[in-house]
Design a protein around this motif. Structure first.
Motif, PDB file in Angstrom:
ATOM      1  N   LEU A  30     -21.545 -10.725  -1.060  1.00  0.00           N
ATOM      2  CA  LEU A  30     -20.244 -11.155  -0.794  1.00  0.00           C
ATOM      3  C   LEU A  30     -19.505 -11.909  -2.230  1.00  0.00           C
ATOM      4  CD1 LEU A  30     -20.262 -12.976   2.710  1.00  0.00           C
ATOM      5  CD2 LEU A  30     -19.450 -10.720   2.106  1.00  0.00           C
ATOM      6  N   PHE A  31     -20.055 -12.983  -2.500  1.00  0.00           N
ATOM      7  CA  PHE A  31     -19.314 -13.636  -3.784  1.00  0.00           C
ATOM      8  C   PHE A  31     -19.142 -12.854  -4.992  1.00  0.00           C
ATOM      9  CE2 PHE A  31     -21.225 -17.415  -1.602  1.00  0.00           C
ATOM     10  CZ  PHE A  31     -20.192 -17.714  -0.919  1.00  0.00           C
ATOM     11  N   PRO A  32     -19.982 -11.866  -5.401  1.00  0.00           N
ATOM     12  CA  PRO A  32     -19.820 -10.962  -6.667  1.00  0.00           C
ATOM     13  C   PRO A  32     -18.993 -10.059  -6.387  1.00  0.00           C
ATOM     14  CG  PRO A  32     -22.212 -11.580  -6.123  1.00  0.00           C
ATOM     15  CD  PRO A  32     -21.538 -11.675  -4.994  1.00  0.00           C
ATOM     16  N   ARG A  33     -18.593  -9.606  -5.108  1.00  0.00           N
ATOM     17  CA  ARG A  33     -17.530  -8.612  -4.850  1.00  0.00           C
ATOM     18  C   ARG A  33     -16.369  -9.194  -4.485  1.00  0.00           C
ATOM     19  NH1 ARG A  33     -22.297  -6.102  -2.015  1.00  0.00           N
ATOM     20  NH2 ARG A  33     -22.924  -4.289  -3.072  1.00  0.00           N
ATOM     21  N   GLY A  34     -16.185 -10.726  -4.659  1.00  0.00           N
ATOM     22  CA  GLY A  34     -14.757 -11.315  -4.412  1.00  0.00           C
ATOM     23  C   GLY A  34     -14.306 -11.525  -2.971  1.00  0.00           C
ATOM     24  N   LEU A  35     -15.560 -11.426  -2.233  1.00  0.00           N
ATOM     25  CA  LEU A  35     -15.369 -11.681  -0.845  1.00  0.00           C
ATOM     26  C   LEU A  35     -15.539 -12.954  -0.205  1.00  0.00           C
ATOM     27  CD1 LEU A  35     -17.029  -8.231   0.264  1.00  0.00           C
ATOM     28  CD2 LEU A  35     -14.828  -8.506  -0.256  1.00  0.00           C
ATOM     29  N   VAL A  36     -14.997 -13.377   0.981  1.00  0.00           N
ATOM     30  CA  VAL A  36     -15.318 -14.860   1.390  1.00  0.00           C
ATOM     31  C   VAL A  36     -15.568 -14.622   2.989  1.00  0.00           C
ATOM     32  CG1 VAL A  36     -14.235 -17.168   1.928  1.00  0.00           C
ATOM     33  CG2 VAL A  36     -13.541 -15.819  -0.333  1.00  0.00           C
ATOM     34  N   PRO A  37     -16.883 -15.219   3.108  1.00  0.00           N
ATOM     35  CA  PRO A  37     -17.165 -15.048   4.685  1.00  0.00           C
ATOM     36  C   PRO A  37     -16.234 -15.571   5.556  1.00  0.00           C
ATOM     37  CG  PRO A  37     -18.647 -16.580   3.741  1.00  0.00           C
ATOM     38  CD  PRO A  37     -17.818 -15.970   2.399  1.00  0.00           C
ATOM     39  N   THR A  68      -4.560  -2.907  22.562  1.00  0.00           N
ATOM     40  CA  THR A  68      -5.543  -2.512  23.790  1.00  0.00           C
ATOM     41  C   THR A  68      -6.819  -1.703  23.411  1.00  0.00           C
ATOM     42  OG1 THR A  68      -4.231  -0.951  24.898  1.00  0.00           O
ATOM     43  CG2 THR A  68      -3.796  -3.401  25.269  1.00  0.00           C
ATOM     44  N   GLY A  69      -6.647  -1.008  22.499  1.00  0.00           N
ATOM     45  CA  GLY A  69      -7.660  -0.036  22.196  1.00  0.00           C
ATOM     46  C   GLY A  69      -8.924  -0.397  21.763  1.00  0.00           C
ATOM     47  N   LEU A  70      -9.087  -1.468  21.054  1.00  0.00           N
ATOM     48  CA  LEU A  70     -10.178  -1.927  20.393  1.00  0.00           C
ATOM     49  C   LEU A  70     -10.627  -3.300  20.770  1.00  0.00           C
ATOM     50  CD1 LEU A  70     -10.050  -0.627  16.840  1.00  0.00           C
ATOM     51  CD2 LEU A  70     -11.378   0.415  18.611  1.00  0.00           C
ATOM     52  N   THR A  71     -11.796  -3.570  20.757  1.00  0.00           N
ATOM     53  CA  THR A  71     -12.260  -4.949  21.107  1.00  0.00           C
ATOM     54  C   THR A  71     -12.966  -5.752  19.948  1.00  0.00           C
ATOM     55  OG1 THR A  71     -12.962  -4.586  23.627  1.00  0.00           O
ATOM     56  CG2 THR A  71     -14.068  -6.261  22.470  1.00  0.00           C
ATOM     57  N   PRO A  72     -12.575  -6.909  19.447  1.00  0.00           N
ATOM     58  CA  PRO A  72     -12.935  -7.695  18.189  1.00  0.00           C
ATOM     59  C   PRO A  72     -14.431  -7.842  18.481  1.00  0.00           C
ATOM     60  CG  PRO A  72     -10.848  -8.463  18.946  1.00  0.00           C
ATOM     61  CD  PRO A  72     -11.197  -7.655  20.151  1.00  0.00           C
ATOM     62  N   ILE A  73     -15.339  -7.624  17.636  1.00  0.00           N
ATOM     63  CA  ILE A  73     -16.560  -8.304  17.628  1.00  0.00           C
ATOM     64  C   ILE A  73     -16.824  -9.301  16.580  1.00  0.00           C
ATOM     65  CG2 ILE A  73     -19.112  -7.527  16.954  1.00  0.00           C
ATOM     66  CD1 ILE A  73     -18.280  -4.693  17.633  1.00  0.00           C
ATOM     67  N   VAL A  74     -16.517  -9.172  15.363  1.00  0.00           N
ATOM     68  CA  VAL A  74     -16.461 -10.336  14.485  1.00  0.00           C
ATOM     69  C   VAL A  74     -15.659 -10.006  13.220  1.00  0.00           C
ATOM     70  CG1 VAL A  74     -18.581  -9.534  13.433  1.00  0.00           C
ATOM     71  CG2 VAL A  74     -18.298 -11.960  13.250  1.00  0.00           C
ATOM     72  N   ASN A  75     -14.979 -11.214  12.600  1.00  0.00           N
ATOM     73  CA  ASN A  75     -14.303 -11.051  11.278  1.00  0.00           C
ATOM     74  C   ASN A  75     -15.694 -11.304  10.314  1.00  0.00           C
ATOM     75  OD1 ASN A  75     -12.687 -10.929   9.104  1.00  0.00           O
ATOM     76  ND2 ASN A  75     -11.475 -12.712  10.142  1.00  0.00           N
ATOM     77  N   LEU A  76     -15.597 -10.308   9.388  1.00  0.00           N
ATOM     78  CA  LEU A  76     -16.756 -10.263   8.556  1.00  0.00           C
ATOM     79  C   LEU A  76     -16.290 -11.094   7.208  1.00  0.00           C
ATOM     80  CD1 LEU A  76     -17.785  -6.562   8.706  1.00  0.00           C
ATOM     81  CD2 LEU A  76     -18.988  -8.523   9.653  1.00  0.00           C
ATOM     82  N   PHE A  77     -15.133 -10.603   6.507  1.00  0.00           N
ATOM     83  CA  PHE A  77     -14.893 -11.464   5.134  1.00  0.00           C
ATOM     84  C   PHE A  77     -13.382 -11.227   4.890  1.00  0.00           C
ATOM     85  CE2 PHE A  77     -16.665  -7.283   4.252  1.00  0.00           C
ATOM     86  CZ  PHE A  77     -15.546  -6.629   3.678  1.00  0.00           C
ATOM     87  N   SER A  78     -12.842 -11.970   3.990  1.00  0.00           N
ATOM     88  CA  SER A  78     -11.662 -11.984   3.529  1.00  0.00           C
ATOM     89  C   SER A  78     -11.573 -11.627   2.287  1.00  0.00           C
ATOM     90  CB  SER A  78     -10.855 -13.376   3.419  1.00  0.00           C
ATOM     91  OG  SER A  78     -10.730 -13.812   4.890  1.00  0.00           O
ATOM     92  N   ILE A  79     -10.885 -10.810   1.592  1.00  0.00           N
ATOM     93  CA  ILE A  79     -10.849 -10.058   0.371  1.00  0.00           C
ATOM     94  C   ILE A  79      -9.817 -10.754  -0.493  1.00  0.00           C
ATOM     95  CG2 ILE A  79     -10.430  -7.948  -1.002  1.00  0.00           C
ATOM     96  CD1 ILE A  79     -10.747  -6.674   2.065  1.00  0.00           C
ATOM     97  N   LEU A  96      -3.011  -2.825  -6.896  1.00  0.00           N
ATOM     98  CA  LEU A  96      -3.159  -4.129  -6.386  1.00  0.00           C
ATOM     99  C   LEU A  96      -4.265  -3.879  -5.289  1.00  0.00           C
ATOM    100  CD1 LEU A  96      -1.958  -6.892  -5.972  1.00  0.00           C
ATOM    101  CD2 LEU A  96      -0.496  -6.259  -4.161  1.00  0.00           C
ATOM    102  N   ILE A  97      -5.480  -4.591  -5.615  1.00  0.00           N
ATOM    103  CA  ILE A  97      -6.745  -4.054  -4.925  1.00  0.00           C
ATOM    104  C   ILE A  97      -7.942  -5.296  -5.109  1.00  0.00           C
ATOM    105  CG2 ILE A  97      -7.937  -3.324  -7.118  1.00  0.00           C
ATOM    106  CD1 ILE A  97      -8.847  -0.936  -5.788  1.00  0.00           C
ATOM    107  N   GLY A  98      -8.786  -5.244  -4.027  1.00  0.00           N
ATOM    108  CA  GLY A  98      -9.664  -6.278  -3.899  1.00  0.00           C
ATOM    109  C   GLY A  98     -10.632  -6.146  -5.232  1.00  0.00           C
ATOM    110  N   ILE A  99     -10.976  -7.392  -5.783  1.00  0.00           N
ATOM    111  CA  ILE A  99     -11.824  -7.454  -7.152  1.00  0.00           C
ATOM    112  C   ILE A  99     -13.123  -6.866  -7.059  1.00  0.00           C
ATOM    113  CG2 ILE A  99     -10.190  -9.261  -7.875  1.00  0.00           C
ATOM    114  CD1 ILE A  99     -12.745 -11.374  -7.435  1.00  0.00           C
TER     115      ILE A  99
END
Length: 323
Positions: free
Chosen positions: A285-292, A114-125, A202-205
């Motif tokens: 995004l893509f060069p950092r291993g992120l998916v919108p 209840t403490g925060l309100t979602p705005i937008v999901n940015l990316f998956s890692i 074990l980390i984001g590429i």
């Protein structure tokens, strides 16, 4: 009497105006602060600084970044939840503080539900099991064998506590011998692997791709079963026979609970317009291993709720109940 009535009418109008919901076209009128859970140089820090520059151009106000690393994201989360809900303090947060931490920690300074309100999901890692090349291993089985030969001497780090589940399941399944070392952010983690002080991660590429290309680190497996053209020959952990729970690593924007809906919608609209651009994705995004993973606030809230339905059981199965 007329004068009194006029004054009362004016006062009433002022009160109603002050209580009326904020309008998107009136926001923002001053600098916006964004709290991050990572230290300077971490994945979310780098991404947010790029996004902040684009938002400044579109919204006409400065966006400043304030790093609040540590505490498994709880420090930044607590500060964000406690901030005034007026749209001038928001935060970029990963899945763990919102979904897992309420099951991992007894005394949180915020209410995850209840403490925060979602705005937008940015990316998956895209997460990967990475090692310093000085270990001279080429597969997960090689790493397991080395850990058995050097009992109690190999250490690893992960981007979050839930990702420890991967390493501990792997350790149990394969009979490996390694120890977890906490860290405060992506930059610190990268340096630890490079120096060899903590040779396994074990980390984001996105944190380590330059070092993989330079031959200083080696990717052994992709953790969340998402393949990437950046590492076409690297298997997923599932390919190696891993049977543990899947990773759902993402970063999203949040505001303190009670932030006016028009403000939430305005930020969502602007962010989706920026991150949805092909040029932005190909550069940031893509060069950092992120998916919108762009969505509406309502869709994001539903995704978070669904994640919580399984997180408690995952934490229990891993023996990582509240500390």
């Amino acid at each position: 009497m007329r004068r009194l009535a006029a004054c009362l009418f004016l006062l009433s109008a002022i009160v109603i105006s002050a209580a009326a919901p904020a309008r998107a076209e009136d926001y923002p009128t001053r600098t916006i602060k964004v709290l991050t859970t990572s230290s300077a140089g971490g994945l979310s820090d780098i991404f947010m600084r790029v996004l902040a520059d684009k938002l400044r151009q579109r919204m006409g106000q400065n966006i400043i970044i304030e790093n609040r690393p540590g505490g498994a994201g709880n420090i930044a989360m607590g500060a964000c939840a406690a901030a005034k809900p007026d749209g001038y303090t928001i935060c970029i947060v990963d899945a763990d503080p919102l979904i897992y931490n309420q099951y991992l920690y007894k005394n949180l300074t915020y209410n995850a539900e209840t403490g925060l309100t979602p705005i937008v999901n940015l990316f998956s890692i895209i997460q990967a099991l990475i090692v310093n090349t000085e270990l001279k291993v080429n597969t997960v089985d090689d790493l397991v064998a080395l850990s058995k030969a050097k009992k109690g001497t190999l250490s690893y780090l992960t981007a979050s506590l839930p990702l420890v589940v991967y390493m501990e399941h792997l350790k149990k399944e394969k009979g490996a011998d390694w120890v977890r070392v906490p860290f405060r952010g992506g930059g610190e983690a990268t340096n630890a692997v490079l120096s060899g002080s903590t040779p396994i991660a074990l980390i984001g590429i996105g944190n380590v791709m330059p070092h993989i290309k330079a031959g200083k680190m080696k990717a052994l497996a992709l953790a969340n079963n998402i393949r990437t053209p950046q590492l076409p020959s690297v298997p997923t952990l599932a390919d190696t026979g891993y049977k543990g729970p899947p990773s759902r690593s993402w970063y999203g924007l949040f505001a303190p609970a009670g932030t006016p809906k028009p403000v939430i919608d305005r930020i969502n609209k602007e962010v989706r317009a920026i991150v949805g651009e092909k040029e932005f994705q190909e550069k940031n995004l893509f060069p950092r291993g992120l998916v919108p993973a762009l969505d509406t606030p309502e869709e994001f809230a539903a995704e978070i709720k669904a994640g919580r339905s399984t997180a408690q059981q995952v934490v229990k199965d891993a023996g990582m109940e509240q500390q």
